[in-house]
Scaffold this active site. Structure first.
Site, PDB file in Angstrom:
ATOM      1  N   VAL A 144     -13.013  -0.872 -14.973  1.00 25.48           N
ATOM      2  CA  VAL A 144     -14.334  -0.339 -14.637  1.00 25.48           C
ATOM      3  C   VAL A 144     -14.292   1.182 -14.746  1.00 25.48           C
ATOM      4  O   VAL A 144     -13.430   1.833 -14.158  1.00 25.48           O
ATOM      5  CB  VAL A 144     -14.728  -0.762 -13.203  1.00 25.48           C
TER       6      VAL A 144
ATOM      7  N   GLN B  26       1.900  -9.495  -4.560  1.00 27.70           N
ATOM      8  CA  GLN B  26       2.661  -8.296  -4.172  1.00 27.70           C
ATOM      9  C   GLN B  26       3.447  -8.441  -2.865  1.00 27.70           C
ATOM     10  O   GLN B  26       4.467  -7.773  -2.695  1.00 27.70           O
ATOM     11  CB  GLN B  26       1.740  -7.075  -4.113  1.00 27.70           C
TER      12      GLN B  26
ATOM     13  N   CYS C 288      -0.369  -2.761   2.959  1.00 29.74           N
ATOM     14  CA  CYS C 288       0.823  -3.276   3.626  1.00 29.74           C
ATOM     15  C   CYS C 288       1.652  -2.189   4.292  1.00 29.74           C
ATOM     16  O   CYS C 288       2.743  -1.854   3.839  1.00 29.74           O
ATOM     17  CB  CYS C 288       1.715  -4.084   2.689  1.00 29.74           C
TER      18      CYS C 288
ATOM     19  N   CYS D 131       0.659  -9.064   9.430  1.00 29.35           N
ATOM     20  CA  CYS D 131       1.727  -8.372   8.722  1.00 29.35           C
ATOM     21  C   CYS D 131       3.045  -9.075   9.032  1.00 29.35           C
ATOM     22  O   CYS D 131       3.530  -9.000  10.162  1.00 29.35           O
ATOM     23  CB  CYS D 131       1.778  -6.916   9.182  1.00 29.35           C
TER      24      CYS D 131
ATOM     25  N   LYS E 141      -4.726  -2.951   5.534  1.00 29.08           N
ATOM     26  CA  LYS E 141      -4.959  -3.517   4.206  1.00 29.08           C
ATOM     27  C   LYS E 141      -3.827  -4.479   3.845  1.00 29.08           C
ATOM     28  O   LYS E 141      -2.730  -4.049   3.509  1.00 29.08           O
ATOM     29  CB  LYS E 141      -5.070  -2.387   3.185  1.00 29.08           C
ATOM     30  N   THR E 142      -4.085  -5.786   3.979  1.00 23.90           N
ATOM     31  CA  THR E 142      -3.064  -6.799   3.697  1.00 23.90           C
ATOM     32  C   THR E 142      -3.684  -7.986   2.970  1.00 23.90           C
ATOM     33  O   THR E 142      -4.908  -8.159   2.977  1.00 23.90           O
ATOM     34  CB  THR E 142      -2.458  -7.353   5.011  1.00 23.90           C
ATOM     35  N   ALA E 143      -2.836  -8.835   2.382  1.00 28.57           N
ATOM     36  CA  ALA E 143      -3.312 -10.058   1.732  1.00 28.57           C
ATOM     37  C   ALA E 143      -3.950 -10.995   2.755  1.00 28.57           C
ATOM     38  O   ALA E 143      -4.927 -11.691   2.458  1.00 28.57           O
ATOM     39  CB  ALA E 143      -2.159 -10.764   1.022  1.00 28.57           C
ATOM     40  N   ALA E 144      -3.395 -11.009   3.964  1.00 28.40           N
ATOM     41  CA  ALA E 144      -3.942 -11.873   5.020  1.00 28.40           C
ATOM     42  C   ALA E 144      -5.361 -11.439   5.389  1.00 28.40           C
ATOM     43  O   ALA E 144      -6.226 -12.285   5.650  1.00 28.40           O
ATOM     44  CB  ALA E 144      -3.036 -11.836   6.252  1.00 28.40           C
TER      45      ALA E 144
ATOM     46  N   ASP F 193      -8.425  -4.047  -0.212  1.00 29.85           N
ATOM     47  CA  ASP F 193      -7.937  -2.672  -0.078  1.00 29.85           C
ATOM     48  C   ASP F 193      -8.972  -1.625  -0.469  1.00 29.85           C
ATOM     49  O   ASP F 193      -8.894  -0.480  -0.032  1.00 29.85           O
ATOM     50  CB  ASP F 193      -6.685  -2.474  -0.951  1.00 29.85           C
TER      51      ASP F 193
HETATM   52  C1  UQ1 Z   1      -2.118 -15.250   5.350  1.00 31.29           C
HETATM   53  O1  UQ1 Z   1      -3.093 -15.992   5.462  1.00 31.29           O
HETATM   54  C2  UQ1 Z   1      -1.880 -14.595   4.110  1.00 31.29           C
HETATM   55  O2  UQ1 Z   1      -2.722 -14.803   3.066  1.00 31.29           O
HETATM   56  C3  UQ1 Z   1      -2.333 -15.688   2.090  1.00 31.29           C
HETATM   57  C4  UQ1 Z   1      -0.802 -13.737   3.997  1.00 31.29           C
HETATM   58  O3  UQ1 Z   1      -0.644 -13.103   2.831  1.00 31.29           O
HETATM   59  C5  UQ1 Z   1       0.460 -13.292   2.101  1.00 31.29           C
HETATM   60  C6  UQ1 Z   1       0.097 -13.518   5.097  1.00 31.29           C
HETATM   61  O4  UQ1 Z   1       1.047 -12.760   4.972  1.00 31.29           O
HETATM   62  C7  UQ1 Z   1      -0.129 -14.208   6.333  1.00 31.29           C
HETATM   63  C8  UQ1 Z   1       0.842 -13.996   7.446  1.00 31.29           C
HETATM   64  C9  UQ1 Z   1      -1.228 -15.034   6.457  1.00 31.29           C
HETATM   65  C10 UQ1 Z   1      -1.480 -15.735   7.770  1.00 31.29           C
HETATM   66  C11 UQ1 Z   1      -0.952 -17.128   7.715  1.00 31.29           C
HETATM   67  C12 UQ1 Z   1      -0.351 -17.802   8.681  1.00 31.29           C
HETATM   68  C13 UQ1 Z   1       0.067 -19.205   8.446  1.00 31.29           C
HETATM   69  C14 UQ1 Z   1      -0.070 -17.224  10.008  1.00 31.29           C
END
Ligand code: UQ1
Length: 418
Positions: A73, A32, A158, A344, A303-306, A295
């Site tokens: 679920v 996403q 995000c 982010c 709440k992010t992928a990172a 999330d």
């Molecule tokens: C990250 O690890 C991650 O997970 C895959 C993201 O999701 C897409 C990110 O947006 C970011 C910024 C990171 C952090 C990774 C680095 C190299 C700073």
């Protein structure tokens, strides 16, 4: 996927022959974070999509140990270790990892679904797989007027996305020479443009220099499709509770969001309906055999992928540690503690990006991977975001080989200069 991959590929012997079942109704899995770039016309939506089966096959060397159940679920009863599925069947578990995501709630805004379905109104959202490319189309067709980008006051995934698309659109309109007859507004239910001051400062400057008008503490509450009007409500200050109306020619909406029904109704939930866990160990407060990440988890963290990438490491470690203690009572549990890391990538243009990275559960502090100041807009970080991070996600994180940039930091930012 990340936790299952780490368990199967890096902790196989510690699993002691246990099998893993992934329950996910989606036929396709989407990256996403790419949808901002899809909305900005920089990537095709197809590039964000992979079949779930294909991802599972890649990590399923021993066919007996991992199963994908393509069902949703209906409910979870942690008291009897049972998950009820959408077809009425039940599965029992010894350990449960909840990674269900957050639900987009389009119906919370009267008129929104109708407006999205009507191409004449130019209402769109990057949060829906069917509309991310529509955003790109409407931005390209736009001839000037009142453009509005909104963000709700609910918990969201995000939180940077609604302003990123404003920056991409504004850049395109400027290049097309229609900026002088265009008003660009970013209207958000939040009290700040960004949670961490260091990045909020840079973003405020970006908005100022590009004449993007920011209105805080204001929620979109209704769309009137018949008249192309959006109704907003002021959430604090002297006008608290008052509504006002804006006519629009382009409207990008971040929908309100909330926990899934099964989560809200389960004994695992906190008052807000998210899965209640210890923020450091990511273990359920009440049930020692349940963990949650991402999330769906009730964490005081963006709440992010990172964030998920980092959390996946702690869930895997702590789950294994709990399993060992359960089968041998002389074993002392060794916890690894999540520090609240999240990131982010704030896209500010097609070749510029502010890479916010921070941690903490109360006071948030920058925690940057690189030795340079990441609050400055950079083309290198835009490249990282559009070309490198998708690769990291698909080829490393989905296979259990990426737990966030933590392990890199001692090489890329040895003096921890930011
Ligand atoms: C990250 O690890 C991650 O997970 C895959 C993201 O999701 C897409 C990110 O947006 C970011 C910024 C990171 C952090 C990774 C680095 C190299 C700073």
């Amino acid at each position: 996927m990340a936790v299952a991959s780490q368990l199967l590929r890096h902790h196989k012997s510690e699993l002691n022959g246990r099998s893993i079942t992934i329950v996910d109704p989606s036929e396709n899995h989407y990256y996403q974070p790419l949808w901002t770039l899809v909305g900005g016309g920089l990537k095709p939506i197809e590039e964000s999509k992979r079949p779930m089966r294909e991802l599972v096959e890649r990590i399923n060397a021993d066919k007996k140990q991992l199963e994908l159940l393509s069902l949703s679920v209906a409910s979870v009863d942690p008291y009897v270790n049972t998950v009820k599925l959408s077809d009425g069947s039940e599965i029992k578990y010894d350990y449960l990892v909840v990674a269900a995501g957050i639900k987009t709630l389009y119906d919370k805004i009267p008129g929104l679904s109708e407006a999205l379905a009507n191409p004449d109104l130019k209402v769109t959202t990057n949060y829906h797989v069917d509309y991310a490319s529509t955003t790109a189309k409407y931005i390209d067709e736009f001839k000037g007027g009142n453009a509005i980008f909104t963000q709700p006051s609910t918990p969201v995934k995000c939180a940077g996305a609604p302003q990123k698309i404003a920056y991409l659109a504004e850049e395109k309109w400027r290049a097309r020479g229609i900026r002088s007859n265009t008003r660009v507004q970013f209207i958000t239910g939040m009290g700040k443009i960004f949670a961490v001051d260091k990045y909020a400062k840079s973003l405020t400057q970006v908005c100022k220099s590009r004449d993007i008008q920011v209105k805080l503490c204001t929620d979109l509450v209704e769309i009137r499709p018949a008249t192309s009007e959006a109704v907003f409500k002021t959430l604090s200050g002297p006008d608290e509770g008052k509504t006002f109306v804006e006519k629009f020619d382009f409207l990008h909406v971040m929908p309100p969001m909330g926990p899934h029904e099964f989560s809200k109704q389960s004994k695992l939930a906190n008052a807000a309906g998210f899965i209640e866990v210890n923020p450091k160990t990511l273990q359920s407060i009440k049930y020692h055999n349940v963990f949650a990440l991402g999330d769906c988890a009730g964490l005081p963290v963006s709440k992010t992928a990172a964030a998920v990438a980092a959390q996946s490491h702690y869930v895997t470690h702590n789950l294994i540690s709990q399993m060992k203690a359960d089968s041998d009572s002389t074993k002392v549990k060794s916890w690894k503690e999540y520090d609240g890391y999240t990131s982010c990538p704030l896209v500010t243009g097609k070749n510029s990006l502010i890479l916010a990275e921070f941690n903490g559960f109360g006071p948030l502090a920058p925690k940057e991977t690189f030795f340079f100041d990441q609050s400055v807009e950079r083309s290198s970080m835009a490249f990282l975001n559009s070309e490198v991070l998708p690769r990291i996600y698909w080829d490393f994180m989905m296979r259990g080989d990426w737990i966030g940039p933590g392990p890199l930091r001692k090489f890329t930012n040895p003096t921890n200069s930011n």
